[in-house]
Motif scaffolding. Sequence first.
Motif, PDB file in Angstrom:
ATOM      1  N   ASN A 230     -22.494 -44.463  41.427  1.00 41.05           N
ATOM      2  CA  ASN A 230     -22.542 -43.222  40.647  1.00 41.05           C
ATOM      3  C   ASN A 230     -21.493 -42.222  41.145  1.00 41.05           C
ATOM      4  OD1 ASN A 230     -25.025 -43.761  38.960  1.00 41.05           O
ATOM      5  ND2 ASN A 230     -25.823 -44.106  41.021  1.00 41.05           N
ATOM      6  N   ALA A 231     -21.288 -42.197  42.460  1.00 42.44           N
ATOM      7  CA  ALA A 231     -20.276 -41.295  43.011  1.00 42.44           C
ATOM      8  C   ALA A 231     -18.881 -41.704  42.550  1.00 42.44           C
ATOM      9  CB  ALA A 231     -20.348 -41.274  44.538  1.00 42.44           C
ATOM     10  N   TYR A 232     -18.634 -43.012  42.518  1.00 46.75           N
ATOM     11  CA  TYR A 232     -17.333 -43.481  42.024  1.00 46.75           C
ATOM     12  C   TYR A 232     -17.125 -43.054  40.571  1.00 46.75           C
ATOM     13  CZ  TYR A 232     -16.162 -46.366  46.103  1.00 46.75           C
ATOM     14  OH  TYR A 232     -15.801 -46.806  47.364  1.00 46.75           O
ATOM     15  N   CYS A 233     -18.204 -43.170  39.777  1.00 42.60           N
ATOM     16  CA  CYS A 233     -18.108 -42.725  38.380  1.00 42.60           C
ATOM     17  C   CYS A 233     -17.710 -41.264  38.313  1.00 42.60           C
ATOM     18  CB  CYS A 233     -19.455 -42.830  37.674  1.00 42.60           C
ATOM     19  SG  CYS A 233     -19.910 -44.486  37.292  1.00 42.60           S
TER      20      CYS A 233
ATOM     21  N   TRP B  57     -16.440 -52.168  39.915  1.00 44.70           N
ATOM     22  CA  TRP B  57     -15.200 -52.155  39.133  1.00 44.70           C
ATOM     23  C   TRP B  57     -15.477 -52.335  37.641  1.00 44.70           C
ATOM     24  CZ3 TRP B  57     -12.213 -55.639  43.077  1.00 44.70           C
ATOM     25  CH2 TRP B  57     -11.774 -54.830  44.140  1.00 44.70           C
ATOM     26  N   ALA B  58     -16.498 -53.130  37.330  1.00 45.43           N
ATOM     27  CA  ALA B  58     -16.886 -53.233  35.919  1.00 45.43           C
ATOM     28  C   ALA B  58     -17.286 -51.853  35.401  1.00 45.43           C
ATOM     29  CB  ALA B  58     -18.033 -54.231  35.759  1.00 45.43           C
ATOM     30  N   LEU B  59     -18.065 -51.152  36.209  1.00 43.57           N
ATOM     31  CA  LEU B  59     -18.482 -49.804  35.825  1.00 43.57           C
ATOM     32  C   LEU B  59     -17.271 -48.866  35.738  1.00 43.57           C
ATOM     33  CD1 LEU B  59     -20.747 -47.756  35.293  1.00 43.57           C
ATOM     34  CD2 LEU B  59     -20.978 -47.483  37.774  1.00 43.57           C
ATOM     35  N   ALA B  60     -16.349 -49.013  36.682  1.00 39.30           N
ATOM     36  CA  ALA B  60     -15.143 -48.171  36.649  1.00 39.30           C
ATOM     37  C   ALA B  60     -14.400 -48.352  35.321  1.00 39.30           C
ATOM     38  CB  ALA B  60     -14.227 -48.520  37.827  1.00 39.30           C
ATOM     39  N   TRP B  61     -14.284 -49.597  34.888  1.00 43.25           N
ATOM     40  CA  TRP B  61     -13.590 -49.844  33.619  1.00 43.25           C
ATOM     41  C   TRP B  61     -14.368 -49.210  32.453  1.00 43.25           C
ATOM     42  CZ3 TRP B  61      -9.238 -50.616  31.409  1.00 43.25           C
ATOM     43  CH2 TRP B  61      -9.124 -51.200  30.136  1.00 43.25           C
ATOM     44  N   ALA B  62     -15.683 -49.335  32.497  1.00 44.73           N
ATOM     45  CA  ALA B  62     -16.493 -48.716  31.440  1.00 44.73           C
ATOM     46  C   ALA B  62     -16.279 -47.205  31.425  1.00 44.73           C
ATOM     47  CB  ALA B  62     -17.970 -49.055  31.646  1.00 44.73           C
ATOM     48  N   VAL B  63     -16.224 -46.602  32.595  1.00 43.56           N
ATOM     49  CA  VAL B  63     -16.007 -45.147  32.667  1.00 43.56           C
ATOM     50  C   VAL B  63     -14.607 -44.809  32.156  1.00 43.56           C
ATOM     51  CG1 VAL B  63     -15.803 -43.166  34.222  1.00 43.56           C
ATOM     52  CG2 VAL B  63     -17.641 -44.826  34.556  1.00 43.56           C
ATOM     53  N   LEU B  64     -13.633 -45.592  32.577  1.00 47.90           N
ATOM     54  CA  LEU B  64     -12.251 -45.334  32.132  1.00 47.90           C
ATOM     55  C   LEU B  64     -12.135 -45.430  30.609  1.00 47.90           C
ATOM     56  CD1 LEU B  64     -10.355 -47.343  34.899  1.00 47.90           C
ATOM     57  CD2 LEU B  64     -10.290 -44.854  34.594  1.00 47.90           C
TER      58      LEU B  64
ATOM     59  N   LEU C 129     -30.277 -46.545  34.632  1.00 45.42           N
ATOM     60  CA  LEU C 129     -29.951 -46.471  36.050  1.00 45.42           C
ATOM     61  C   LEU C 129     -30.799 -47.382  36.917  1.00 45.42           C
ATOM     62  CD1 LEU C 129     -29.655 -42.612  36.433  1.00 45.42           C
ATOM     63  CD2 LEU C 129     -27.879 -44.249  35.878  1.00 45.42           C
ATOM     64  N   GLY C 130     -31.950 -47.773  36.424  1.00 46.69           N
ATOM     65  CA  GLY C 130     -32.930 -48.319  37.342  1.00 46.69           C
ATOM     66  C   GLY C 130     -32.829 -49.806  37.591  1.00 46.69           C
ATOM     67  N   GLY C 131     -31.973 -50.500  36.896  1.00 46.64           N
ATOM     68  CA  GLY C 131     -32.066 -51.951  36.905  1.00 46.64           C
ATOM     69  C   GLY C 131     -31.517 -52.627  38.128  1.00 46.64           C
ATOM     70  N   VAL C 132     -30.714 -51.967  38.902  1.00 52.12           N
ATOM     71  CA  VAL C 132     -29.975 -52.700  39.912  1.00 52.12           C
ATOM     72  C   VAL C 132     -30.228 -52.131  41.291  1.00 52.12           C
ATOM     73  CG1 VAL C 132     -27.716 -53.537  40.551  1.00 52.12           C
ATOM     74  CG2 VAL C 132     -28.211 -53.056  38.165  1.00 52.12           C
TER      75      VAL C 132
ATOM     76  N   GLY D  53     -28.069 -52.930  33.883  1.00 50.85           N
ATOM     77  CA  GLY D  53     -26.931 -52.036  33.719  1.00 50.85           C
ATOM     78  C   GLY D  53     -26.023 -52.132  34.922  1.00 50.85           C
ATOM     79  N   LEU D  54     -24.947 -51.374  34.884  1.00 50.27           N
ATOM     80  CA  LEU D  54     -23.944 -51.464  35.943  1.00 50.27           C
ATOM     81  C   LEU D  54     -24.163 -50.446  37.054  1.00 50.27           C
ATOM     82  CD1 LEU D  54     -20.823 -51.968  33.654  1.00 50.27           C
ATOM     83  CD2 LEU D  54     -21.863 -53.671  35.151  1.00 50.27           C
ATOM     84  N   ARG D  55     -24.884 -49.377  36.733  1.00 51.29           N
ATOM     85  CA  ARG D  55     -25.017 -48.323  37.743  1.00 51.29           C
ATOM     86  C   ARG D  55     -26.051 -48.665  38.807  1.00 51.29           C
ATOM     87  NH1 ARG D  55     -23.485 -42.798  36.905  1.00 51.29           N
ATOM     88  NH2 ARG D  55     -22.109 -42.586  35.107  1.00 51.29           N
ATOM     89  N   ASP D  56     -25.753 -48.221  40.039  1.00 53.40           N
ATOM     90  CA  ASP D  56     -26.715 -48.332  41.130  1.00 53.40           C
ATOM     91  C   ASP D  56     -27.865 -47.352  40.925  1.00 53.40           C
ATOM     92  OD1 ASP D  56     -25.103 -50.123  42.527  1.00 53.40           O
ATOM     93  OD2 ASP D  56     -24.083 -48.532  43.631  1.00 53.40           O
ATOM     94  N   ARG D  57     -28.960 -47.643  41.586  1.00 51.30           N
ATOM     95  CA  ARG D  57     -29.994 -46.624  41.710  1.00 51.30           C
ATOM     96  C   ARG D  57     -29.480 -45.472  42.556  1.00 51.30           C
ATOM     97  NH1 ARG D  57     -35.634 -49.838  42.827  1.00 51.30           N
ATOM     98  NH2 ARG D  57     -35.927 -50.525  40.687  1.00 51.30           N
TER      99      ARG D  57
END
Length: 386
Positions: free
Chosen positions: A277-280, A310-317, A330-333, A343-347
């Motif tokens: 989430n911080a990277y996002c 990185w998958a999440l980074a691409w989605a954000v980009l 948010l809760g899945g991983v 989903g791609l995001r961490d808890r």
Amino acid sequence: MADRPHNKALVHSPELDSLGYPDSIPFDTSRAGKAIAALDRMGLLDGPDRSVVAPEPAPLDMIERFHTRRYLDALRRAAEGEHNLDFLAMGIGTPDCPVFPEMFSYPRLACGATLKAADLLASGEAGIAFNPSGGYHHADPERAAGFCYINDVAIGSLVLSEQVDRLMVIDVDVHHGDGVERAFYSRSDVMTISFHESGRFLFPGTGFEDDIGEGEGRGYAVNVPLPPGTYDAVYLRAFDAVAVPLIRAYRPDIIVLEVGMDALSGDPLAHLSLTNNAYCSVIRRVMAADRPLLATGGGGYHVENTARGWALAWAVLCGADEDEGSQAGLGGVMIETTDWAGGLRDRRLPPTDRQRRTVDPKVDATIRKVRANVFPYHNLDETHEA
Ligand SMILES: [Zn+2]
């Protein structure tokens, strides 16, 4: 640059998956392919506004803009099986930079991918380009270091810097971006900002608050060393207090972002406690500058978390990730699982009280020191609230 195209390019090819590093080092070159496979499964990989673009090996004359011919010869000869003590003096054949058959061809192709990304931005074909196989920020002109043989970040930045007035390189890998910083240490037309775990605790042992560039470049190298246990909120406080005002003041024409995922909690080589989430949030803040953006991968030694990051980074980009405020996605991983179904995001990973007590004062002191050292060079008021 109002007419900047909205196209996004992810630079990758199956060849990058077939080459790669040996198992003897923790740097796993399968991470980019894993990120891409996840994006593909989720339908996020390509679309009307985005595409996957194949790289070509970096031309030797481009690599020689940064590395010496002697060093490249050594890389090639070592890859072919030659033994020579001179190679070791150049960092070739160390535990971090072992000799293996693809030690020239793989880094050269990974560098070619960063150069492809730079080309797409420079030509206006893309507004955002991401090479998850790039980010080798430790290599020097005549030295391999820290799993890095060919410094694609420095080379791509050199090329881009010739086409614009001001380039900014932001490095959020957990390790200091030392090779890139050294490449531009005396230049004011390229500003480097590195957020990393303090060199008191982590390789390469450099990148302190007082290291701010030299000569013309004084005030244009910025280092934010962070203590072990640094967590999302305090990391973003530092980013907002240092990087965001500098982006606004410097007004870079292009931004290069090294997105090593080794600052994630659970990384086996480092000691920060970020979630993706911080990277996002970092990527969003950089995108808010609305400049052409070249993003690269980098470190990241928890393979699945890195690939997912990185998958999440691409989605954000691409503006395609789930809503930041939504709890649903948010809760899945769990940090330590490889289950991507949710989903791609961490808890979220809230800090403990003890973590706050030990980390916060250190980070706040670093913020004050960096701002006092650097902000006067940019007519920024160091005491102004971020
Ligand atoms: Zn790293």
